[in-house]
Design a protein around this motif. Structure first.
Motif, PDB file in Angstrom:
ATOM      1  N   PRO A 199     -19.678   0.666  36.763  1.00 38.01           N
ATOM      2  CA  PRO A 199     -21.266   0.533  37.725  1.00 38.01           C
ATOM      3  C   PRO A 199     -21.839   1.141  38.626  1.00 38.01           C
ATOM      4  CG  PRO A 199     -20.462  -1.443  37.321  1.00 38.01           C
ATOM      5  CD  PRO A 199     -19.246  -0.722  37.400  1.00 38.01           C
ATOM      6  N   LEU A 200     -22.674   2.107  38.762  1.00 37.10           N
ATOM      7  CA  LEU A 200     -22.992   2.632  40.144  1.00 37.10           C
ATOM      8  C   LEU A 200     -24.387   1.774  40.619  1.00 37.10           C
ATOM      9  CD1 LEU A 200     -23.366   6.400  38.497  1.00 37.10           C
ATOM     10  CD2 LEU A 200     -21.484   5.465  40.078  1.00 37.10           C
ATOM     11  N   ASN A 201     -24.136   1.757  42.281  1.00 42.62           N
ATOM     12  CA  ASN A 201     -24.987   1.656  42.677  1.00 42.62           C
ATOM     13  C   ASN A 201     -25.813   2.235  43.054  1.00 42.62           C
ATOM     14  OD1 ASN A 201     -26.820   0.554  45.006  1.00 42.62           O
ATOM     15  ND2 ASN A 201     -25.551   0.887  46.392  1.00 42.62           N
ATOM     16  N   MET A 202     -27.087   2.862  42.115  1.00 45.92           N
ATOM     17  CA  MET A 202     -28.266   3.727  42.479  1.00 45.92           C
ATOM     18  C   MET A 202     -29.125   3.441  43.234  1.00 45.92           C
ATOM     19  SD  MET A 202     -26.763   6.107  40.241  1.00 45.92           S
ATOM     20  CE  MET A 202     -28.484   6.253  39.842  1.00 45.92           C
ATOM     21  N   PRO A 203     -29.542   4.600  43.569  1.00 44.44           N
ATOM     22  CA  PRO A 203     -30.596   4.323  44.792  1.00 44.44           C
ATOM     23  C   PRO A 203     -31.990   3.448  43.543  1.00 44.44           C
ATOM     24  CG  PRO A 203     -30.492   6.717  44.100  1.00 44.44           C
ATOM     25  CD  PRO A 203     -29.444   6.552  43.061  1.00 44.44           C
ATOM     26  N   SER A 204     -32.635   3.664  44.675  1.00 47.43           N
ATOM     27  CA  SER A 204     -33.972   3.913  44.325  1.00 47.43           C
ATOM     28  C   SER A 204     -35.316   4.326  43.815  1.00 47.43           C
ATOM     29  CB  SER A 204     -35.119   1.787  44.754  1.00 47.43           C
ATOM     30  OG  SER A 204     -35.323   2.449  45.927  1.00 47.43           O
ATOM     31  N   ALA A 205     -36.707   4.404  43.595  1.00 51.29           N
ATOM     32  CA  ALA A 205     -37.741   5.149  44.059  1.00 51.29           C
ATOM     33  C   ALA A 205     -39.693   4.782  43.339  1.00 51.29           C
ATOM     34  CB  ALA A 205     -37.605   6.812  43.105  1.00 51.29           C
ATOM     35  N   ALA A 206     -39.870   5.584  44.098  1.00 52.88           N
ATOM     36  CA  ALA A 206     -41.316   4.969  43.997  1.00 52.88           C
ATOM     37  C   ALA A 206     -42.330   6.181  43.509  1.00 52.88           C
ATOM     38  CB  ALA A 206     -42.176   4.427  44.570  1.00 52.88           C
ATOM     39  N   PRO A 207     -42.165   6.680  42.142  1.00 53.41           N
ATOM     40  CA  PRO A 207     -42.606   8.375  41.705  1.00 53.41           C
ATOM     41  C   PRO A 207     -44.188   8.019  42.315  1.00 53.41           C
ATOM     42  CG  PRO A 207     -42.678   6.439  39.994  1.00 53.41           C
ATOM     43  CD  PRO A 207     -42.300   5.720  41.198  1.00 53.41           C
ATOM     44  N   VAL A 208     -44.728   9.480  41.833  1.00 50.40           N
ATOM     45  CA  VAL A 208     -46.065   9.814  42.563  1.00 50.40           C
ATOM     46  C   VAL A 208     -47.281   9.901  41.053  1.00 50.40           C
ATOM     47  CG1 VAL A 208     -45.543   9.572  44.737  1.00 50.40           C
ATOM     48  CG2 VAL A 208     -45.592  11.688  42.925  1.00 50.40           C
ATOM     49  N   TRP A 209     -46.452  10.762  40.055  1.00 44.43           N
ATOM     50  CA  TRP A 209     -46.199  11.030  38.954  1.00 44.43           C
ATOM     51  C   TRP A 209     -45.794  10.742  37.307  1.00 44.43           C
ATOM     52  CZ3 TRP A 209     -46.951  17.724  40.200  1.00 44.43           C
ATOM     53  CH2 TRP A 209     -45.379  17.201  40.835  1.00 44.43           C
ATOM     54  N   ARG A 210     -45.907  11.017  36.808  1.00 41.04           N
ATOM     55  CA  ARG A 210     -44.963  11.059  35.177  1.00 41.04           C
ATOM     56  C   ARG A 210     -45.500  12.052  34.423  1.00 41.04           C
ATOM     57  NH1 ARG A 210     -47.071   4.478  33.804  1.00 41.04           N
ATOM     58  NH2 ARG A 210     -45.064   3.758  35.837  1.00 41.04           N
ATOM     59  N   TRP A 211     -44.535  12.416  33.593  1.00 40.04           N
ATOM     60  CA  TRP A 211     -44.978  13.604  32.502  1.00 40.04           C
ATOM     61  C   TRP A 211     -44.158  13.118  31.403  1.00 40.04           C
ATOM     62  CZ3 TRP A 211     -41.705  13.108  37.176  1.00 40.04           C
ATOM     63  CH2 TRP A 211     -40.910  13.111  36.661  1.00 40.04           C
ATOM     64  N   SER A 212     -44.484  14.465  30.795  1.00 38.08           N
ATOM     65  CA  SER A 212     -43.673  14.096  29.184  1.00 38.08           C
ATOM     66  C   SER A 212     -42.272  15.883  29.057  1.00 38.08           C
ATOM     67  CB  SER A 212     -44.115  14.280  28.159  1.00 38.08           C
ATOM     68  OG  SER A 212     -45.323  15.806  27.672  1.00 38.08           O
ATOM     69  N   ALA A 213     -41.788  16.061  28.404  1.00 41.24           N
ATOM     70  CA  ALA A 213     -40.710  16.543  27.511  1.00 41.24           C
ATOM     71  C   ALA A 213     -39.907  17.432  28.782  1.00 41.24           C
ATOM     72  CB  ALA A 213     -42.585  18.516  28.139  1.00 41.24           C
ATOM     73  N   GLY A 214     -38.825  18.316  28.604  1.00 39.19           N
ATOM     74  CA  GLY A 214     -37.720  18.141  29.530  1.00 39.19           C
ATOM     75  C   GLY A 214     -36.518  17.096  29.650  1.00 39.19           C
ATOM     76  N   GLU A 215     -35.593  18.168  29.252  1.00 43.98           N
ATOM     77  CA  GLU A 215     -34.874  17.140  29.134  1.00 43.98           C
ATOM     78  C   GLU A 215     -34.459  16.202  30.140  1.00 43.98           C
ATOM     79  OE1 GLU A 215     -29.376  18.075  29.762  1.00 43.98           O
ATOM     80  OE2 GLU A 215     -30.899  19.847  29.807  1.00 43.98           O
ATOM     81  N   ARG A 216     -33.724  14.689  30.129  1.00 43.16           N
ATOM     82  CA  ARG A 216     -33.889  13.921  31.453  1.00 43.16           C
ATOM     83  C   ARG A 216     -32.651  13.377  31.944  1.00 43.16           C
ATOM     84  NH1 ARG A 216     -36.939   8.627  29.986  1.00 43.16           N
ATOM     85  NH2 ARG A 216     -38.811   9.819  29.783  1.00 43.16           N
ATOM     86  N   LEU A 217     -32.460  13.899  33.046  1.00 45.26           N
ATOM     87  CA  LEU A 217     -31.619  13.560  33.797  1.00 45.26           C
ATOM     88  C   LEU A 217     -31.302  13.047  34.924  1.00 45.26           C
ATOM     89  CD1 LEU A 217     -31.537  17.592  35.258  1.00 45.26           C
ATOM     90  CD2 LEU A 217     -29.784  16.689  33.293  1.00 45.26           C
ATOM     91  N   LEU A 218     -31.663  12.211  35.437  1.00 49.11           N
ATOM     92  CA  LEU A 218     -32.005  10.587  35.339  1.00 49.11           C
ATOM     93  C   LEU A 218     -33.384  10.035  35.060  1.00 49.11           C
ATOM     94  CD1 LEU A 218     -31.240  11.751  39.257  1.00 49.11           C
ATOM     95  CD2 LEU A 218     -29.470   9.936  37.766  1.00 49.11           C
ATOM     96  N   SER A 219     -33.958   8.604  34.809  1.00 50.04           N
ATOM     97  CA  SER A 219     -34.898   7.927  34.353  1.00 50.04           C
ATOM     98  C   SER A 219     -34.638   6.661  35.960  1.00 50.04           C
ATOM     99  CB  SER A 219     -34.713   7.621  32.772  1.00 50.04           C
ATOM    100  OG  SER A 219     -34.829   8.630  32.018  1.00 50.04           O
ATOM    101  N   LEU A 220     -36.033   6.294  35.745  1.00 51.06           N
ATOM    102  CA  LEU A 220     -36.150   4.809  35.882  1.00 51.06           C
ATOM    103  C   LEU A 220     -35.545   3.499  34.548  1.00 51.06           C
ATOM    104  CD1 LEU A 220     -39.497   6.221  37.393  1.00 51.06           C
ATOM    105  CD2 LEU A 220     -37.069   5.492  38.922  1.00 51.06           C
ATOM    106  N   ARG A 221     -35.793   2.452  35.468  1.00 48.88           N
ATOM    107  CA  ARG A 221     -35.380   1.857  34.890  1.00 48.88           C
ATOM    108  C   ARG A 221     -36.383   1.361  33.581  1.00 48.88           C
ATOM    109  NH1 ARG A 221     -31.338  -2.170  37.649  1.00 48.88           N
ATOM    110  NH2 ARG A 221     -29.470  -0.887  37.764  1.00 48.88           N
TER     111      ARG A 221
END
Length: 695
Positions: A468-490
């Motif tokens: 398991p990795l020690n992943m960072p955290s993020a506070a999103p300012v927008w959301r969208w659809s479409a595209g290939e997911r490379l990173l996702s939030l929990r």
């Protein structure tokens, strides 16, 4: 019985000469005076009837001598039973296929040599003809003229292989141009000597022969032996770096019907062998081998794939060019600097300044020259509140033409301008998540990435693939659809996506890089992710081009509308038809028949020059159509031309009595030799009658 030269029959009027001599000379009585009757004892008596018989026999012998002599010059023959027939009058066009597929062998003799030998024998049937044309795949100016059998025979001995395959439709059109100008509306005949390779002769169903022409097809009965050729060559990574292990992939095809086992394949870089591999190919199959190599310096390197495969050898070498450590050009456009409040930190520039591979430039998004986009691989748009006007238009065009764009949002994006911009880029349903009442946005942990995704190849060490990795955290300012997911939030929302638009790529990040919105920029994952974006923005290197491509696209730097590019190969310098679209140069490579006398396009390395300076190094190879060993048989050709009675297909040129069969079936039996012998016989009879017939 017919005559090849009936005009000589006017010579039969010469028969009147001995007849006239007989009528006005033989019947005249000669008076002999003598004084002594004793002389009568020494004179041999001769009766009147015997003398008359002798004269008539001499007359008949002389007349028959002249008649047979005239008929011999008129060249009589018994017509063939074949309705198509063959004439030695009119124009005769001889097509000799000298493409590289004619390197194939039968009984250690090349097909081209077999064809030239049979063609030389055929010329004996046209020894007196003066309207003969020899056509090869060269389509040279000299081939648009007619000549005698001897002149054609001299040219046959100098025919060499030409890597310009022609369709039969093109060959026939070329022959018709000459036939129409020399003998319009007349009866002509055409001979085609070829292996009739299916991949190059074209669509036979579209080939219609004029009813005034007679076509004799002479197939070589070629056999589909083994033949290996290179289909394509590509790098395992978008670019290569010096002093590192790199991999080159080579796809090989077997164009024959025999197995190929453990074929050694060698890789040469700058004329030095660097790697080798072996390939096993089934009939009609393919195989891909990987060749590892290492380069010690930047710039262009000349490569060759070499193997030994007999008897077809023209495609045993493949040229390509690779560029080591090409500069990745990154353009950073910003409005809000990242980092802590009051202490802006340029995380983007910090990433790309640590490696000499990247050439980075930073400008305020509202104050930069849009012309710089032509010389950019990746644009990082960071913290720009509004995207409209010229900035939006140029970025959209940049992506459509193959550029990569990374969008890092501002703390409060103007969705009224971003929505249509993202929709144009193929990213829909963009919504802001910023709340006016929330001064401190809440961060969410980022989920572990899919390590099998090619984007993350070489990012994680092999020993940590399952941990398991020690992943960072993020506070999103927008959301969208479409595209290939490379990173996702929990929570399942996207953190980083990749979308393909036009020829380009768009990356969208969910949060700004400021520390208030998470610690991604300070995490160890940030650098390899940004590196991957830049690395994948480099367009995959085109290692080689083909002469068969109608239009070749070559990327150039800062092109000028009036620039004239040249291609130089050894002593050959050509200026191809060209035009510039954006930062792409579109050129049309000339064919061999479009060059000056003595010039030819050959496979190898070409320098793209502008004002005497080499801009790029290119590799050109001939097409692989001729490498596919599949040929039409005589029966298949007969079926293809079954509805055209003026086309005759022979079984095989391999027949030893090919010319004799052709003459008997299409010219009939020639009788001039017999009449010449008869004329000599009657001449001897006349001499015998005059000398020995006494009494």
């Amino acid at each position: 019985m017919n005559f090849l030269y009936p005009s000589f029959l006017f010579g039969l009027l010469a028969v009147s000469v001995p007849i006239a001599i007989h009528l006005f000379n033989f019947r005249r009585t000669r008076r002999v005076f003598f004084t002594n009757v004793a002389l009568l004892r020494t004179v041999q008596t001769e009766t009147k009837s015997f003398r008359r018989l002798k004269h008539w026999l001499i007359l008949v012998a002389r007349c028959l001598f002249l008649i047979c002599l005239v008929l011999a010059f008129a060249q009589p023959f018994i017509p063939s039973k074949n309705k198509l027939g063959l004439s030695r009058q009119g124009v005769t066009s001889l097509y000799l296929d000298n493409s590289y597929s004619m390197q194939n062998e039968r009984n250690t003799k090349r097909y081209l040599d077999i064809a030239t030998g049979r063609l030389d024998e055929l010329l004996t049937l046209f020894r007196n003809a003066t309207s003969l044309q020899l056509l090869t795949n060269d389509f040279s100016t000299a081939e648009q003229q007619t000549g005698s059998a001897e002149s054609v025979r001299d040219r046959v001995t100098s025919v060499r292989f030409a890597h310009t395959p022609r369709t039969l439709e093109t060959v026939y059109r070329r022959q018709r141009n000459l036939l129409t100008s020399l003998n319009p509306g007349g009866r002509n005949q055409l001979f085609w000597f070829s292996d009739f390779q299916k991949s190059t002769v074209g669509d036979l169903s579209r080939l219609t022969i004029d009813t005034t022409d007679r076509v004799f097809i002479v197939p070589l009965d070629a056999q589909a032996t083994k033949n290996v050729y290179v289909d394509s060559v590509w790098l395992s990574t978008p670019f290569i770096r010096e002093q590192q292990n790199n991999s080159l992939n080579v796809k090989l095809n077997n164009g024959g019907r025999e197995n190929v086992k453990n074929l050694p394949v060698r890789l040469y870089l700058d004329d030095a062998q660097t790697s080798t591999a072996s390939a096993t190919l089934l009939p009609g199959g393919s195989a891909t081998v990987s060749l590892n190599f290492n380069v010690t310096k930047k710039g262009y390197h000349r490569g060759r794939i070499v193997f030994e495969d007999f008897p077809i050898t023209f495609d045993n070498q493949y040229f390509f060019v690779i560029e080591a450590s090409p500069a990745v050009r990154v353009l950073h456009l910003f409005e809000q600097k990242s980092g802590a409040p009051g202490r802006p930190t340029d995380y983007v520039d910090a990433v790309y300044s640590n490696d000499s591979l990247f050439v980075r430039r930073s400008f305020n998004a509202q104050n930069f020259d849009v012309g710089q986009l032509k010389e950019t691989d990746l644009v990082v748009l960071e913290g720009v509140t509004q995207v409209n006007g010229a900035l939006r238009t140029e970025l959209e065009r940049f992506v459509q033409q193959g550029g990569s764009l990374t969008i890092i949002p501002p703390t409060n994006p103007d969705m009224a301008s971003y929505k249509p911009f993202l929709n144009t880029l193929g990213v829909g349903n963009a919504q802001s998540t910023v709340s006016a009442a929330s001064a401190n946005p809440s961060s969410l942990p980022i989920a572990d990435p899919d390590r099998s995704n090619p984007f993350f190849r070489d990012v994680f060490q092999q020993s940590y693939q399952s941990e398991p990795l020690n992943m960072p955290s993020a506070a999103p300012v927008w959301r969208w659809s479409a595209g290939e997911r490379l990173l996702s939030l929990r929570d399942g929302n996207p953190m980083l996506t990749r979308s393909r638009t036009g020829q380009g790529i768009v990356y969208i990040l969910a949060n700004p890089l400021a520390s208030t919105y998470g610690n991604l920029a300070e995490h160890a994952l940030f650098v390899p992710v940004m590196y991957k974006m830049a690395a994948l923005s480099v367009r995959a290197q085109r290692t080689a081009y083909s002469f068969e491509d109608n239009l070749i696209t070559i990327p150039v730097s800062n092109p000028s509308e009036r620039a004239v590019y040249k291609l130089k190969h050894d002593k050959l310098e050509i200026i191809p038809v060209q035009r510039t679209v954006g930062n792409q140069l579109l050129i049309e490579m000339p064919k061999s028949n479009e060059l000056s006398a003595g010039q030819a396009v050959e496979a190898g390395y070409y320098e793209l020059q502008l004002d005497g300076k080499t801009e790029r190094l290119l590799a050109f190879n001939h097409g692989n159509k001729e490498s596919v060993m599949d040929f039409y048989s005589a029966n298949e050709l007969r079926r293809a031309f079954a509805n055209q009675p003026n086309v005759e297909v022979f079984d095989s040129i391999q027949d030893g009595d090919f010319v004799q069969v052709l003459e008997q079936e299409n010219l009939g039996r020639s009788l001039w030799k017999y009449f010449l012998l008869a004329a000599l016989a009657f001449l001897l009879i006349e001499v015998g009658l005059v000398r020995f017939m006494k009494g």
